[in-house]
Design an enzyme around this catalytic site. Structure first.
Site, PDB file in Angstrom:
ATOM      1  N   TYR A 146       0.809  -1.212   0.000  1.00  0.00           N
ATOM      2  CA  TYR A 146       0.000   0.000   0.000  1.00  0.00           C
ATOM      3  C   TYR A 146       0.848   1.271   0.000  1.00  0.00           C
ATOM      4  CZ  TYR A 146      -2.458  -3.814   2.310  1.00  0.00           C
ATOM      5  OH  TYR A 146      -2.938  -5.045   2.651  1.00  0.00           O
TER       6      TYR A 146
ATOM      7  N   ASP B  34       0.419   4.559   1.252  1.00  0.00           N
ATOM      8  CA  ASP B  34      -0.543   5.158   2.175  1.00  0.00           C
ATOM      9  C   ASP B  34      -0.762   6.650   1.939  1.00  0.00           C
ATOM     10  OD1 ASP B  34      -1.026   2.772   3.331  1.00  0.00           O
ATOM     11  OD2 ASP B  34       0.054   3.143   5.192  1.00  0.00           O
TER      12      ASP B  34
ATOM     13  N   GLY C 174      -0.094   8.289  -1.416  1.00  0.00           N
ATOM     14  CA  GLY C 174      -0.583   8.488  -2.773  1.00  0.00           C
ATOM     15  C   GLY C 174      -1.891   7.801  -3.088  1.00  0.00           C
ATOM     16  N   GLU C 175      -2.182   6.665  -2.411  1.00  0.00           N
ATOM     17  CA  GLU C 175      -3.424   5.938  -2.688  1.00  0.00           C
ATOM     18  C   GLU C 175      -4.497   6.190  -1.631  1.00  0.00           C
ATOM     19  OE1 GLU C 175      -2.362   1.962  -5.135  1.00  0.00           O
ATOM     20  OE2 GLU C 175      -1.676   1.921  -3.055  1.00  0.00           O
TER      21      GLU C 175
ATOM     22  N   GLY D  73      -3.254  11.708   5.376  1.00  0.00           N
ATOM     23  CA  GLY D  73      -3.524  12.898   6.174  1.00  0.00           C
ATOM     24  C   GLY D  73      -4.991  13.065   6.523  1.00  0.00           C
TER      25      GLY D  73
ATOM     26  N   GLY E  40      -5.939   1.706   7.750  1.00  0.00           N
ATOM     27  CA  GLY E  40      -6.153   0.274   7.845  1.00  0.00           C
ATOM     28  C   GLY E  40      -6.014  -0.187   9.284  1.00  0.00           C
TER      29      GLY E  40
ATOM     30  N   TYR F 126      -3.167  -0.123  11.019  1.00  0.00           N
ATOM     31  CA  TYR F 126      -2.013   0.487  11.675  1.00  0.00           C
ATOM     32  C   TYR F 126      -2.302   1.923  12.098  1.00  0.00           C
ATOM     33  CZ  TYR F 126       1.399  -3.206  10.974  1.00  0.00           C
ATOM     34  OH  TYR F 126       2.085  -4.389  11.056  1.00  0.00           O
TER      35      TYR F 126
ATOM     36  N   ASP G   8      13.326  19.978   1.854  1.00  0.00           N
ATOM     37  CA  ASP G   8      13.719  21.096   1.003  1.00  0.00           C
ATOM     38  C   ASP G   8      14.626  21.989   1.855  1.00  0.00           C
ATOM     39  OD1 ASP G   8      13.945  23.285  -0.617  1.00  0.00           O
ATOM     40  OD2 ASP G   8      11.794  23.525  -0.975  1.00  0.00           O
TER      41      ASP G   8
ATOM     42  N   HIS H 114       9.687  -5.286   9.583  1.00  0.00           N
ATOM     43  CA  HIS H 114       8.971  -5.863  10.722  1.00  0.00           C
ATOM     44  C   HIS H 114       8.840  -7.378  10.564  1.00  0.00           C
ATOM     45  CE1 HIS H 114       5.243  -5.588  13.570  1.00  0.00           C
ATOM     46  NE2 HIS H 114       6.306  -6.124  14.149  1.00  0.00           N
TER      47      HIS H 114
END
Length: 633
Positions: free
Chosen positions: A297, A299, A301-302, A306, A381, A383, A441, A589
């Site tokens: 996944y 998390d 971009g898909e 946020g 999900g 997590y 940046d 993990h």
């Protein structure tokens, strides 16, 4: 295209976060192109170019623009808009390909309807019936499908679904997998494309109850012993999202894709970082079993992690005196929804800052380290992630990510199942990684910086060093983008210095900040894998690019749309330039039985440490602590 909208609130700075009134104004401005089936996938501030931000002065007009991604759920047509709140018009309207690449993120309502769509599918019901399961007792868990080039995905907006049995309210929702079964849903046509029943495995009997005591319950621990307080509250000032604390000053940003971001970070008026954020994260799983081999996944971009921000529980998620910021975000209908207390700020003790005992004068002095914590949390999900930016008294900036929650469960199959841990009697926990990419940046005393790779190297025995004691630093300037794809190496204590050669300290040395990595594994998937292609940013610990306002996300503007390999393909010069560091870090993990059913936190992160940026220890003037029996110095 023009429309009439209510005036947006007055903007005090080009980077001020979007307000609820501005979100409402955006919706009114695009109302003419909306249908009853149009959804707002993303609404976020279109940040001005860095030069415009740095040149802005209070009272100066700024074109306040908002990026909007729309999706028509019936036609599957996506649109990418730039809306000017200042000119009250849509200034860009382009189409977005849905497949095979460049898909806009998924919507919360698309996840929510997966169970309803599957409940009426005879193939799904039959597969559950063969296992002796009733469809009502199985929770359908929708997961991003990725883009793998299979025929079932072309021309469609798809999602994949796994099933988990849940028989009581105390059961962890994903502890009892209905393994060997996966469904593919076409979200546009609102039906299952396919149901693959690869293998009939027993549903684990353990229910994974979070509140169930372990076999041996240790004595209760007094939570007050772990507290951290700031008498009188945190000594920071917050105005219009600008935070000032102990010489530090920075602006807080937040949007639904990146979550928390820090802007224009300075120390005593000297710039350190122009912008810092999490530009992408990926969670690739190692289990090759067909029903789960696609799990990797993206998390940000898909999912847009946020937008899943959670509100902390004072006294549990955070201790001591706190300041909180509410965050308005746009929902699927483009209306503002406020996440209360999405960002928290507090001070905390961080151990000894510096100490020295002088035996000749019989004196001893100790100073305690304090740090300002800027924290946000999100649940994606199974997590939960906590992102904490720390700003220290000695000029160090640190990011710490804490992952907790429930490891994704499978059915353990014994010795034939080498890529998972047996977490209990029945459930398995597949091996996986949590890999994050921080976009830094940098602006170390200005915009003209060069990155040096610095290694510790052993000197050979020589006439001047016959005992072979010498070692030194080896500096290698990273001068071009293509060669600035680097790996960490803890064996040589590798760090990367961001140097400003045009500014020197009192010793005549160029000022710098060092990126200090943890040096843990990057992406472990094979180079031939689709995971490797989708998450190419995670194959290096460091990428360095020349600043480009269009290059904001490590995996590309939309999921599966290129990213860092494309950014560096031009091989631009990096010497004395406006540079951006992209740092991959995270955890590999291998779940333990102690991680079941809810895991203790797994911690990952990095530090930015001053190297010659200050003329001497910047924390020498730290006053002694008067709230403890330490001897004042």
């Amino acid at each position: 295209m023009t429309a009439t909208a209510a005036p947006a609130t007055a903007v005090r700075h080009p980077l001020s976060r979007l307000t609820a009134e501005e979100i409402d104004a955006v919706r009114e401005l695009v109302a003419g192109i909306l249908t009853g089936t149009t959804r707002f996938v993303y609404v976020g501030l279109e940040e001005p170019d860095k030069a415009e931000v740095l040149g802005w002065t209070p009272g100066t007009d700024v074109d306040r623009r908002v990026r909007v991604l729309l999706l028509d759920r019936v036609t599957c047509r996506a649109r990418d808009l730039s809306v000017s709140l200042t000119r009250r018009t849509v200034v860009r309207d382009t189409g977005v390909d849905v497949a095979p690449e460049g898909r806009v993120p998924l919507l919360p309502e698309e996840f929510a309807e997966a169970g309803e769509l599957l409940a009426g599918d005879e193939r799904w019901r039959a597969a559950l019936a063969r296992r002796g399961l009733d469809v009502g007792s199985v929770r359908a868990v929708p997961l991003t499908a990725g883009m793998y080039g299979c025929s079932e995905q072309y021309g469609r907006r798809t999602i994949r679904v796994l099933g988990f049995q849940r028989t009581g309210p105390q059961d962890v929702s994903r502890a009892r997998p209905v393994d060997g079964l996966v469904a593919y849903l076409d979200l546009t046509r609102r039906r299952a494309i396919a149901v693959h029943d690869a293998l009939d495995l027993p549903v684990p009997a353990e229910r994974g109850q979070e509140n169930a005591p372990p076999p041996a319950v240790p004595p209760a621990r007094d939570p007050r012993r772990t507290g951290s307080t700031s008498p009188g509250g945190p000594a920071c000032a917050v105005e219009d999202d600008v935070v000032r604390w102990a010489g530090w000053e920075f602006r807080i940003g937040f949007d639904s894709r990146e979550g928390l971001s820090l802007h224009q970070v300075t120390h005593d008026g000297r710039s350190v970082i122009h912008r810092a954020s999490i530009a992408e994260m990926v969670v690739p799983h190692a289990d090759p079993f067909p029903v789960r081999s696609w799990q990797d996944y993206a998390d940000a971009g898909e999912y847009l992690f946020g937008r899943f921000g959670t509100s902390p529980d004072p006294g549990c998620d955070c201790l001591g005196e706190m300041r909180f910021l509410d965050v308005p975000l746009a929902d699927d209908d483009g209306r503002p929804q406020v996440v209360p207390r999405a960002v928290s700020l507090h001070e905390e003790d961080a151990g000894i800052l510096w100490r020295h005992t002088d035996f000749s004068s019989a004196t001893s002095r100790t100073r305690r380290q304090r740090r300002l914590v800027v924290r946000t949390s999100t649940t994606v999900g199974s997590y939960d992630y906590g992102f904490s930016w720390y700003l220290h008294l000695d000029g160090v900036v640190q990011l710490e990510v804490r992952a907790t929650g429930l490891p994704f469960a499978s059915t353990h199959r014994g010795a034939e199942y080498p890529c998972a841990t047996e977490a209990g009697h029945g459930p398995g926990a597949p091996f996986h990684q949590h890999l994050f990419c921080a976009r830094l940046d940098m602006a170390v005393d200005g915009r003209t910086n060069t990155v040096h790779e610095v290694d510790a190297v052993r000197e050979p025995v020589s006439r001047t060093d016959p005992d072979g004691r010498a070692f030194r630093r080896r500096r290698t300037a990273l001068t071009r983008e293509w060669t600035a794809q680097r790996m960490a190496d803890p064996l040589v204590d590798r760090v990367w210095h961001v140097v400003n050669p045009s500014v020197t300290n009192r010793l005549g040395q160029p000022v710098a900040y060092a990126l200090v990595p943890e040096g843990r594994p990057v992406l472990l998937a094979d180079e031939s894998s689709s995971t490797h292609r989708r998450a190419a940013f995670a194959t290096r610990h460091l990428w360095v690019t020349r600043y480009d306002p269009a290059q904001r996300y490590a995996a590309g503007d939309l999921a599966d749309a290129g990213g860092l390999p494309a950014f560096v393909s031009g091989n631009r010069s990096l010497e004395d330039e406006d540079v951006v560091l992209w740092h991959t870090f995270g955890a590999t993990h291998f779940p333990r039985p102690e991680d079941w059913p809810v895991m203790p936190v797994e911690v990952a992160g990095f530090r930015l440490v001053p190297v010659g940026f200050f003329d001497r220890n910047p924390a020498l003037d730290t006053p002694p602590s008067m709230s403890s029996p330490c001897t004042p110095g």
